[in-house]
Design a protein around this motif. Structure first.
Motif, PDB file in Angstrom:
ATOM      1  N   GLN A 155     -42.896  48.174   0.051  1.00  0.00           N
ATOM      2  CA  GLN A 155     -43.185  49.524   0.569  1.00  0.00           C
ATOM      3  C   GLN A 155     -41.860  50.248   0.715  1.00  0.00           C
ATOM      4  OE1 GLN A 155     -45.296  48.201   4.075  1.00  0.00           O
ATOM      5  NE2 GLN A 155     -47.078  49.422   3.519  1.00  0.00           N
ATOM      6  N   ASN A 156     -41.654  51.279  -0.031  1.00  0.00           N
ATOM      7  CA  ASN A 156     -40.459  52.132   0.076  1.00  0.00           C
ATOM      8  C   ASN A 156     -39.133  51.364  -0.020  1.00  0.00           C
ATOM      9  OD1 ASN A 156     -42.218  54.277   0.512  1.00  0.00           O
ATOM     10  ND2 ASN A 156     -42.317  53.744   2.687  1.00  0.00           N
ATOM     11  N   GLY A 157     -39.134  50.321  -0.771  1.00  0.00           N
ATOM     12  CA  GLY A 157     -37.875  49.643  -1.080  1.00  0.00           C
ATOM     13  C   GLY A 157     -37.277  48.768  -0.005  1.00  0.00           C
ATOM     14  N   THR A 158     -37.907  48.654   1.148  1.00  0.00           N
ATOM     15  CA  THR A 158     -37.287  47.866   2.212  1.00  0.00           C
ATOM     16  C   THR A 158     -37.634  46.397   2.085  1.00  0.00           C
ATOM     17  OG1 THR A 158     -39.166  48.411   3.590  1.00  0.00           O
ATOM     18  CG2 THR A 158     -37.153  49.692   3.930  1.00  0.00           C
ATOM     19  N   ARG A 159     -36.713  45.580   2.547  1.00  0.00           N
ATOM     20  CA  ARG A 159     -36.994  44.154   2.600  1.00  0.00           C
ATOM     21  C   ARG A 159     -36.422  43.613   3.900  1.00  0.00           C
ATOM     22  NH1 ARG A 159     -37.242  38.837   0.713  1.00  0.00           N
ATOM     23  NH2 ARG A 159     -35.318  37.728   1.114  1.00  0.00           N
ATOM     24  N   ASP A 160     -37.285  43.007   4.699  1.00  0.00           N
ATOM     25  CA  ASP A 160     -36.818  42.391   5.946  1.00  0.00           C
ATOM     26  C   ASP A 160     -37.052  40.903   5.849  1.00  0.00           C
ATOM     27  OD1 ASP A 160     -36.509  44.968   7.104  1.00  0.00           O
ATOM     28  OD2 ASP A 160     -38.688  45.016   7.392  1.00  0.00           O
ATOM     29  N   ILE A 161     -36.174  40.165   6.488  1.00  0.00           N
ATOM     30  CA  ILE A 161     -36.388  38.717   6.554  1.00  0.00           C
ATOM     31  C   ILE A 161     -37.033  38.406   7.906  1.00  0.00           C
ATOM     32  CG2 ILE A 161     -35.231  36.496   6.696  1.00  0.00           C
ATOM     33  CD1 ILE A 161     -35.104  37.483   3.907  1.00  0.00           C
TER      34      ILE A 161
ATOM     35  N   SER B 251     -40.081  25.198   4.529  1.00  0.00           N
ATOM     36  CA  SER B 251     -39.723  25.454   3.139  1.00  0.00           C
ATOM     37  C   SER B 251     -39.111  26.853   2.948  1.00  0.00           C
ATOM     38  CB  SER B 251     -41.007  25.333   2.322  1.00  0.00           C
ATOM     39  OG  SER B 251     -40.758  25.673   1.011  1.00  0.00           O
ATOM     40  N   LYS B 252     -38.076  26.911   2.095  1.00  0.00           N
ATOM     41  CA  LYS B 252     -37.392  28.197   1.880  1.00  0.00           C
ATOM     42  C   LYS B 252     -37.584  28.735   0.462  1.00  0.00           C
ATOM     43  CE  LYS B 252     -33.809  26.816   5.150  1.00  0.00           C
ATOM     44  NZ  LYS B 252     -34.314  27.570   6.304  1.00  0.00           N
ATOM     45  N   ILE B 253     -38.241  27.970  -0.353  1.00  0.00           N
ATOM     46  CA  ILE B 253     -38.301  28.223  -1.796  1.00  0.00           C
ATOM     47  C   ILE B 253     -38.870  29.602  -2.168  1.00  0.00           C
ATOM     48  CG2 ILE B 253     -40.570  27.107  -2.069  1.00  0.00           C
ATOM     49  CD1 ILE B 253     -39.526  25.985  -4.734  1.00  0.00           C
ATOM     50  N   CYS B 254     -39.835  30.096  -1.374  1.00  0.00           N
ATOM     51  CA  CYS B 254     -40.517  31.341  -1.753  1.00  0.00           C
ATOM     52  C   CYS B 254     -39.542  32.505  -1.872  1.00  0.00           C
ATOM     53  CB  CYS B 254     -41.605  31.672  -0.753  1.00  0.00           C
ATOM     54  SG  CYS B 254     -42.888  30.442  -0.767  1.00  0.00           S
ATOM     55  N   ASN B 255     -38.441  32.454  -1.136  1.00  0.00           N
ATOM     56  CA  ASN B 255     -37.454  33.531  -1.232  1.00  0.00           C
ATOM     57  C   ASN B 255     -36.932  33.683  -2.658  1.00  0.00           C
ATOM     58  OD1 ASN B 255     -36.793  34.545   1.641  1.00  0.00           O
ATOM     59  ND2 ASN B 255     -37.046  32.329   1.806  1.00  0.00           N
ATOM     60  N   PHE B 256     -36.769  32.548  -3.340  1.00  0.00           N
ATOM     61  CA  PHE B 256     -36.309  32.593  -4.728  1.00  0.00           C
ATOM     62  C   PHE B 256     -37.342  33.303  -5.606  1.00  0.00           C
ATOM     63  CE2 PHE B 256     -36.171  30.869  -9.044  1.00  0.00           C
ATOM     64  CZ  PHE B 256     -34.848  31.069  -9.375  1.00  0.00           C
ATOM     65  N   TYR B 257     -38.609  32.916  -5.465  1.00  0.00           N
ATOM     66  CA  TYR B 257     -39.642  33.514  -6.317  1.00  0.00           C
ATOM     67  C   TYR B 257     -39.943  34.963  -5.929  1.00  0.00           C
ATOM     68  CZ  TYR B 257     -40.015  29.075  -8.539  1.00  0.00           C
ATOM     69  OH  TYR B 257     -39.702  27.946  -9.252  1.00  0.00           O
TER      70      TYR B 257
ATOM     71  N   PHE C  10     -26.826  28.166   1.907  1.00  0.00           N
ATOM     72  CA  PHE C  10     -26.305  29.537   1.748  1.00  0.00           C
ATOM     73  C   PHE C  10     -27.217  30.615   2.335  1.00  0.00           C
ATOM     74  CE2 PHE C  10     -24.669  27.134  -2.011  1.00  0.00           C
ATOM     75  CZ  PHE C  10     -23.363  27.019  -1.569  1.00  0.00           C
ATOM     76  N   GLY C  11     -28.380  30.221   2.827  1.00  0.00           N
ATOM     77  CA  GLY C  11     -29.262  31.191   3.486  1.00  0.00           C
ATOM     78  C   GLY C  11     -30.327  31.758   2.555  1.00  0.00           C
ATOM     79  N   VAL C  12     -31.363  32.293   3.183  1.00  0.00           N
ATOM     80  CA  VAL C  12     -32.511  32.764   2.407  1.00  0.00           C
ATOM     81  C   VAL C  12     -32.215  34.065   1.645  1.00  0.00           C
ATOM     82  CG1 VAL C  12     -34.317  31.580   3.705  1.00  0.00           C
ATOM     83  CG2 VAL C  12     -33.513  33.794   4.497  1.00  0.00           C
ATOM     84  N   ASN C  13     -31.303  34.870   2.171  1.00  0.00           N
ATOM     85  CA  ASN C  13     -30.944  36.100   1.443  1.00  0.00           C
ATOM     86  C   ASN C  13     -30.252  35.755   0.128  1.00  0.00           C
ATOM     87  OD1 ASN C  13     -31.906  38.332   2.807  1.00  0.00           O
ATOM     88  ND2 ASN C  13     -30.313  38.162   4.363  1.00  0.00           N
ATOM     89  N   PHE C  14     -29.407  34.738   0.177  1.00  0.00           N
ATOM     90  CA  PHE C  14     -28.742  34.283  -1.051  1.00  0.00           C
ATOM     91  C   PHE C  14     -29.798  33.811  -2.060  1.00  0.00           C
ATOM     92  CE2 PHE C  14     -27.036  30.929  -3.765  1.00  0.00           C
ATOM     93  CZ  PHE C  14     -25.992  31.604  -4.364  1.00  0.00           C
ATOM     94  N   LEU C  15     -30.777  33.064  -1.548  1.00  0.00           N
ATOM     95  CA  LEU C  15     -31.829  32.527  -2.413  1.00  0.00           C
ATOM     96  C   LEU C  15     -32.613  33.678  -3.059  1.00  0.00           C
ATOM     97  CD1 LEU C  15     -32.544  29.632  -3.052  1.00  0.00           C
ATOM     98  CD2 LEU C  15     -34.174  29.647  -1.186  1.00  0.00           C
ATOM     99  N   PHE C  16     -32.899  34.705  -2.278  1.00  0.00           N
ATOM    100  CA  PHE C  16     -33.609  35.879  -2.806  1.00  0.00           C
ATOM    101  C   PHE C  16     -32.779  36.534  -3.914  1.00  0.00           C
ATOM    102  CE2 PHE C  16     -34.436  40.383  -3.099  1.00  0.00           C
ATOM    103  CZ  PHE C  16     -35.823  40.458  -3.119  1.00  0.00           C
TER     104      PHE C  16
END
Lengths: 178, 210
Positions: free
Chosen positions: A172-178, A129-135, A48-54
Motif C-alpha cells: 500500500q503506497n510503497g511503505t514497508r514496515d517490519i 522462521s525468517k525465510i519469508c522476508n527473502f521471498y 544480518f537481520g530481516v531487512n538484509f534478507l528482504f
C-alpha cells in the motif's frame, strides 16, 4: 493455464547443454535443495537481520527478472499474459505459487503457497522462521518490475510459519514496515 | 568422462528421469524438493552475502561463505542419505555418482584429478560452473562466490566420499583467470592455498618494482 500446456512446458523446461542446465534453451539455471536453502536463509537472517534478507531477495529478484525477460520477450506472441508466464515459471522452479488477490493502483495483495523452502523452514524453525522476508523481497522485485511500480515493497500480513494457510503480502503506497 | 553431444543427450535423459517437475516445483526421485534460480542471480546473491560478511565484526567473508556452503552441502548429503542415493556404492562409483549429480543440478563439471580414499585426499578441477562464470563476469577478481561452493563440495567430500575432517582449500580460481577452480581436500597443505599464492605474488611484484 491448462494442465496439458503445463505438462508440455514442464517437460521441456530444462535441457542440458555442455553440462549446464538451460531454461527454455536460453537461461543458465542452478538447482539447490530447498531444505538446505532454508537453513542458509535462516542463518543469514539471524546474522544480518530481516531487512538484509528482504533486500537480498529484492536484488536477487531484479536480476532474476532480467534473466527471465531474455526468454519471455522473444515468446511474447505465443504466450498468455507475461505475468502469468513468469509466475508459472517461478512455480515450476520451486519458488512457490503466487496468486494475485487484489491489484489496484495503490494496493496490491498477493498470497504465496507451496514454497518448499518456506515449508521446510516452518518445520525446522516454526514461528521463529525468517525465510519469508527473502521471498517477500524476491516477489516485490519481480512484481515491481513487471507492473512498473518502482516503490513496490511488500510487507507480510499472514505467514505460513506462524500458522496461516498461506503467506500474504500486501503493498500500500510503497511503505514497508517490519 | 564422456563429452560432447552424446553426453548431453544422455544427461538430458537422466535429468528427465531423475528430476520430476510437478506443480509444487522440482522433485528429486519424487522425495527431495529442489528449487532453481537463474545462475546469474545466484552469483549476485552469494556476492552480496560475502559483502555483508566483509563489513561485519569478524570481517571474514571467506570463512562465512565457506561455512554457509558447508551447512547447505551437509544437509543436502543428509537428505540424499535418507533417500538412499549413495547406498552400497563403493568409492569410485560414489565419486562418479556425485560427479554426475553435481553436473545435473548445475554445479559445474567436476573432474577428479586425484582421489585416494585410503589416504583420504582428493584434488578436483571444477569448470563450467555457471554461477562461478557469472561471478567472474560480474565481479572479476573481487568475486567471493567460490568460497560458498568450496564449502558445498567439502561437505560432500566429507559425507559421500568419506574424506572426513578435510578443510577444502582453493589453489586455482576461475575468477582469477584460471580455466577451472582447483579445490584440494587434504591433497595440498594449507600453505598451498590461493590466499598464500596471491600474497606471495603481490610481495614479489612489490620487490621487483622497487
Amino acid at each position: 493455464m491448462k494442465d496439458t500446456f503445463k505438462e508440455i512446458i514442464s517437460k521441456d523446461l530444462f535441457t542440458i547443454k555442455s553440462g549446464r542446465i538451460i531454461l527454455f534453451k536460453k537461461i543458465d539455471y542452478t538447482m539447490y535443495p530447498s531444505r538446505a536453502f532454508a537453513l542458509n536463509l535462516q542463518k543469514i537472517g539471524e546474522d544480518f537481520g530481516v531487512n538484509f534478507l528482504f533486500n537480498l531477495g529484492y536484488q536477487t529478484g531484479i536480476i532474476h527478472y532480467e534473466e527471465l525477460l531474455k526468454v519471455l520477450s522473444k515468446l511474447n506472441k505465443y504466450l498468455p499474459q507475461r505475468l502469468n508466464s513468469i509466475l508459472f515459471i517461478m512455480e515450476m522452479t520451486g519458488q512457490g505459487k503466487l496468486k494475485i488477490l487484489k491489484s489496484e493502483k495503490d494496493e496490491l495483495r498477493v498470497t504465496l503457497a507451496n514454497n518448499p523452502s518456506i515449508l521446510h523452514s516452518k518445520k525446522m524453525y516454526g514461528h521463529k522462521s525468517k525465510i519469508c522476508n527473502f521471498y517477500c523481497g524476491l516477489y516485490s522485485a519481480i512484481l515491481s518490475q513487471q507492473m512498473n511500480l518502482t516503490k513496490l515493497k511488500f510487507k507480510e500480513i499472514k505467514c505460513i510459519t506462524k500458522g496461516d494457510n498461506v503467506c500474504e503480502f500486501l503493498y500500500q503506497n510503497g511503505t514497508r514496515d517490519i | 568422462m564422456v563429452q560432447g553431444i552424446f553426453s548431453d543427450f544422455l544427461r538430458n535423459l537422466i535429468i528427465k528421469k531423475t528430476f520430476i517437475i510437478e506443480d509444487d516445483g522440482i522433485n528429486l526421485f519424487k522425495n527431495i524438493k529442489y528449487s532453481a534460480l537463474s545462475s546469474k542471480s545466484l552469483a549476485f546473491l552469494f556476492q552480496e552475502i560475502g559483502k555483508a560478511a566483509s563489513s561485519s565484526k569478524d570481517n571474514n567473508f571467506k570463512t562465512y561463505l565457506y561455512d554457509l556452503g558447508y551447512q547447505a552441502g551437509e544437509d543436502a548429503a543428509k537428505e540424499m542419505k535418507e533417500n538412499m542415493l549413495f547406498k552400497n556404492k563403493i568409492f569410485p562409483y560414489r565419486a562418479r555418482t556425485l560427479q554426475l549429480f553435481m553436473e545435473m543440478i548445475g554445479f559445474g563439471n567436476c573432474n577428479f584429478i586425484d582421489y585416494n580414499p585410503k589416504e583420504k585426499r582428493i584434488l578436483v578441477h571444477v569448470s563450467n560452473h555457471p554461477v562461478l562464470l557469472y561471478s567472474k563476469e560480474l565481479f572479476g577478481n573481487d568475486s567471493m562466490v567460490c568460497n560458498y561452493y568450496l564449502g558445498v563440495y567439502t561437505a560432500h567430500a566429507s559425507n559421500e566420499l568419506e574424506i572426513t575432517g578435510a578443510r577444502g582449500i582453493e589453489t586455482q580460481c576461475v575468477c582469477k583467470g584460471s580455466p577451472f577452480c582447483e579445490w584440494s581436500f587434504n591433497y595440498f597443505k594449507e600453505n598451498k592455498s590461493l590466499d598464500r599464492i596471491e600474497k606471495t605474488k603481490k610481495k614479489t611484484n612489490i620487490k621487483s618494482k622497487s
